[in-house]
Design a protein around this motif. Structure first.
Motif, PDB file in Angstrom:
ATOM      1  N   UNK A 158       0.837  -1.197   0.000  1.00 51.92           N
ATOM      2  CA  UNK A 158       0.000   0.000   0.000  1.00 51.92           C
ATOM      3  C   UNK A 158       0.876   1.253   0.000  1.00 51.92           C
ATOM      4  N   UNK A 159       1.913   1.247   0.827  1.00 50.26           N
ATOM      5  CA  UNK A 159       2.836   2.394   0.884  1.00 50.26           C
ATOM      6  C   UNK A 159       3.514   2.590  -0.468  1.00 50.26           C
ATOM      7  N   UNK A 160       3.921   1.497  -1.105  1.00 52.46           N
ATOM      8  CA  UNK A 160       4.541   1.590  -2.427  1.00 52.46           C
ATOM      9  C   UNK A 160       3.575   2.253  -3.423  1.00 52.46           C
ATOM     10  N   UNK A 161       2.309   1.863  -3.372  1.00 53.10           N
ATOM     11  CA  UNK A 161       1.313   2.469  -4.257  1.00 53.10           C
ATOM     12  C   UNK A 161       1.146   3.955  -3.992  1.00 53.10           C
ATOM     13  N   UNK A 162       1.140   4.338  -2.708  1.00 49.86           N
ATOM     14  CA  UNK A 162       1.016   5.757  -2.365  1.00 49.86           C
ATOM     15  C   UNK A 162       2.224   6.547  -2.855  1.00 49.86           C
ATOM     16  N   UNK A 163       3.408   5.978  -2.684  1.00 51.37           N
ATOM     17  CA  UNK A 163       4.621   6.661  -3.143  1.00 51.37           C
ATOM     18  C   UNK A 163       4.630   6.818  -4.658  1.00 51.37           C
ATOM     19  N   UNK A 164       4.232   5.779  -5.370  1.00 49.43           N
ATOM     20  CA  UNK A 164       4.180   5.852  -6.826  1.00 49.43           C
ATOM     21  C   UNK A 164       3.196   6.925  -7.271  1.00 49.43           C
ATOM     22  N   UNK A 165       2.049   6.971  -6.604  1.00 48.52           N
ATOM     23  CA  UNK A 165       1.046   7.990  -6.927  1.00 48.52           C
ATOM     24  C   UNK A 165       1.604   9.391  -6.686  1.00 48.52           C
ATOM     25  N   UNK A 166       2.318   9.563  -5.578  1.00 46.64           N
ATOM     26  CA  UNK A 166       2.918  10.861  -5.267  1.00 46.64           C
ATOM     27  C   UNK A 166       3.951  11.248  -6.319  1.00 46.64           C
ATOM     28  N   UNK A 167       4.791  10.309  -6.700  1.00 49.78           N
ATOM     29  CA  UNK A 167       5.808  10.577  -7.728  1.00 49.78           C
ATOM     30  C   UNK A 167       5.130  10.946  -9.045  1.00 49.78           C
ATOM     31  N   UNK A 207       2.234  12.220  -9.499  1.00 51.93           N
ATOM     32  CA  UNK A 207       1.610  13.539  -9.336  1.00 51.93           C
ATOM     33  C   UNK A 207       2.651  14.648  -9.519  1.00 51.93           C
ATOM     34  N   UNK A 208       3.812  14.486  -8.887  1.00 50.85           N
ATOM     35  CA  UNK A 208       4.847  15.517  -9.000  1.00 50.85           C
ATOM     36  C   UNK A 208       5.449  15.576 -10.397  1.00 50.85           C
ATOM     37  N   UNK A 231       3.653  20.203 -16.189  1.00 51.62           N
ATOM     38  CA  UNK A 231       2.719  21.313 -16.366  1.00 51.62           C
ATOM     39  C   UNK A 231       3.412  22.652 -16.121  1.00 51.62           C
ATOM     40  N   UNK A 232       4.208  22.731 -15.069  1.00 49.20           N
ATOM     41  CA  UNK A 232       4.917  23.978 -14.765  1.00 49.20           C
ATOM     42  C   UNK A 232       5.909  24.342 -15.863  1.00 49.20           C
ATOM     43  N   UNK A 233       6.572  23.346 -16.430  1.00 53.33           N
ATOM     44  CA  UNK A 233       7.499  23.590 -17.527  1.00 53.33           C
ATOM     45  C   UNK A 233       6.754  24.174 -18.723  1.00 53.33           C
ATOM     46  N   UNK A 234       5.596  23.608 -19.034  1.00 50.72           N
ATOM     47  CA  UNK A 234       4.780  24.111 -20.148  1.00 50.72           C
ATOM     48  C   UNK A 234       4.297  25.535 -19.846  1.00 50.72           C
TER      49      UNK A 234
END
Length: 72
Positions: A26-35, A37-38, A44-47
């Motif tokens: 579960x933690x691995x899934x949360x970390x992947x989602x966070x990565x 997202x960033x 988006x910020x680069x664009x």
């Protein structure tokens, strides 16, 4: 030959480790989602930066032309 009877201690250890492994997944899934997202935010910020620089360039060019037309 594999034994099929677990002691109470072995059963508790087995259950605890299975829960721990599930928690780690579960933690691995949360970390992947966070990565992910960033990565999206960075893209988006680069664009947005590129578009901002383009608009500023257009504004500066128009301003410089206006100054030249008005002898400023």
């Amino acid at each position: 030959m594999q034994r099929s009877i677990l002691t109470k201690e072995e059963g508790l250890y087995l259950e605890q480790m299975q829960e721990w492994i599930e928690e780690q997944e579960m933690i691995k899934g949360q970390l992947k989602s966070t990565v992910d997202h960033y990565v999206f935010i960075a893209s988006s910020n680069t664009k947005q930066l590129s578009l901002h620089q383009e608009r500023v360039g257009i504004g500066r060019k128009e301003f410089d032309e206006w100054k030249a037309e008005n002898g400023i």
